[in-house]
Design an enzyme around this catalytic site. Sequence first.
Site, PDB file in Angstrom:
ATOM      1  N   SER A 196      80.328 -10.790 -64.991  1.00  0.00           N
ATOM      2  CA  SER A 196      80.063  -9.428 -64.467  1.00  0.00           C
ATOM      3  C   SER A 196      80.663  -8.236 -64.971  1.00  0.00           C
ATOM      4  CB  SER A 196      79.954  -9.533 -62.859  1.00  0.00           C
ATOM      5  OG  SER A 196      80.032  -8.304 -62.206  1.00  0.00           O
ATOM      6  N   HIS A 235      75.942 -10.136 -66.318  1.00  0.00           N
ATOM      7  CA  HIS A 235      75.544  -9.807 -65.103  1.00  0.00           C
ATOM      8  C   HIS A 235      75.842  -8.288 -64.828  1.00  0.00           C
ATOM      9  CE1 HIS A 235      74.851 -10.944 -60.872  1.00  0.00           C
ATOM     10  NE2 HIS A 235      75.744  -9.986 -60.465  1.00  0.00           N
ATOM     11  N   ASP A 259      75.589  -5.394 -62.033  1.00  0.00           N
ATOM     12  CA  ASP A 259      75.374  -4.917 -60.682  1.00  0.00           C
ATOM     13  C   ASP A 259      75.335  -3.484 -60.413  1.00  0.00           C
ATOM     14  OD1 ASP A 259      76.590  -7.285 -59.563  1.00  0.00           O
ATOM     15  OD2 ASP A 259      78.318  -7.201 -60.397  1.00  0.00           O
ATOM     16  N   HIS A 318      71.261  -7.465 -61.179  1.00  0.00           N
ATOM     17  CA  HIS A 318      71.543  -7.588 -59.623  1.00  0.00           C
ATOM     18  C   HIS A 318      71.577  -6.193 -59.037  1.00  0.00           C
ATOM     19  CE1 HIS A 318      74.555  -8.943 -56.376  1.00  0.00           C
ATOM     20  NE2 HIS A 318      73.559  -8.680 -55.820  1.00  0.00           N
ATOM     21  N   MET A 335      71.742  -3.909 -55.984  1.00  0.00           N
ATOM     22  CA  MET A 335      72.309  -4.035 -54.493  1.00  0.00           C
ATOM     23  C   MET A 335      71.758  -2.500 -54.134  1.00  0.00           C
ATOM     24  SD  MET A 335      75.987  -5.637 -55.215  1.00  0.00           S
ATOM     25  CE  MET A 335      75.868  -5.587 -56.859  1.00  0.00           C
ATOM     26  N   MET A 384      75.371 -14.791 -52.658  1.00  0.00           N
ATOM     27  CA  MET A 384      76.652 -13.897 -52.494  1.00  0.00           C
ATOM     28  C   MET A 384      77.505 -14.862 -51.763  1.00  0.00           C
ATOM     29  SD  MET A 384      75.918 -11.203 -54.212  1.00  0.00           S
ATOM     30  CE  MET A 384      77.574 -10.828 -54.086  1.00  0.00           C
TER      31      MET A 384
END
Length: 214
Positions: free
Chosen positions: A6, A31, A33, A64, A66, A135
């Site tokens: 990440s 990854h 975020d 990902h 969010m 998660m």
Amino acid sequence: MKVSPSILAADFARLGADIVMLNSSNADMIHVDIMDGVFVPNISFGFPVLKSISPIAEKPLDVHLMIVEPQRWVSRVRDIGASIMNVHQEACTHLHRAIQEIKAAGMKAAVTLNPSTPVSTLEDVIADLDMVLLMSVNPGFGGQKFIENTLAKIRRLRNLIEISGSRAEIEIDGGVNAVTAPLIAEAGADILVAGSYVFNAPDPIAAIDSLRAL
Ligand code: DX5
Ligand code: ZN
């Protein structure tokens, strides 16, 4: 075990160099975020940063989101070259439609569950999924402590995948390190996301290899 480092834990002042480092590593994916300050209590970065990363990244981008209403951004995520689009179950009123739109856009579809969201909520969509992201911390920040209940959750998800004949892979995100990764592997996960464990390591490439060896 596959590994998806990440970049939330990267040094953003030298993000290009960190992407080049990941290119030269055995990481399976990168990854990414994205946070909006509404779905989670933090803001990371958005499309302009992804647009800079994408041309130099030689690994598939595992994005990902969010954010609230992630389905609004399917074509934008596809256009920046993402391979996998992760949307939170908690952020999608019409989760089935969001999954179909991600797949129609040519990306792999993944649904992410917060620690409090049960695996059973995926019963009716699991057959359509390429990946489920569990998660193992409350999303929003790197460097948090792994929530132990995730291990039981991985086993429940593995069972659901088997009985439904789904081909979905299980990815785990949050608090992955040398202590928790073997437990996660033993519980049946396929992919580890690792932020601080990789980027705070003296040798990030070796840290990635140590996770891949599990
Ligand atoms: C947290 C993010 C994670 C984060 C993990 O909300 O989804 O991907 O980067 O960080 P570590 O590996 O440090 O727990
Ligand atoms: Zn993440």
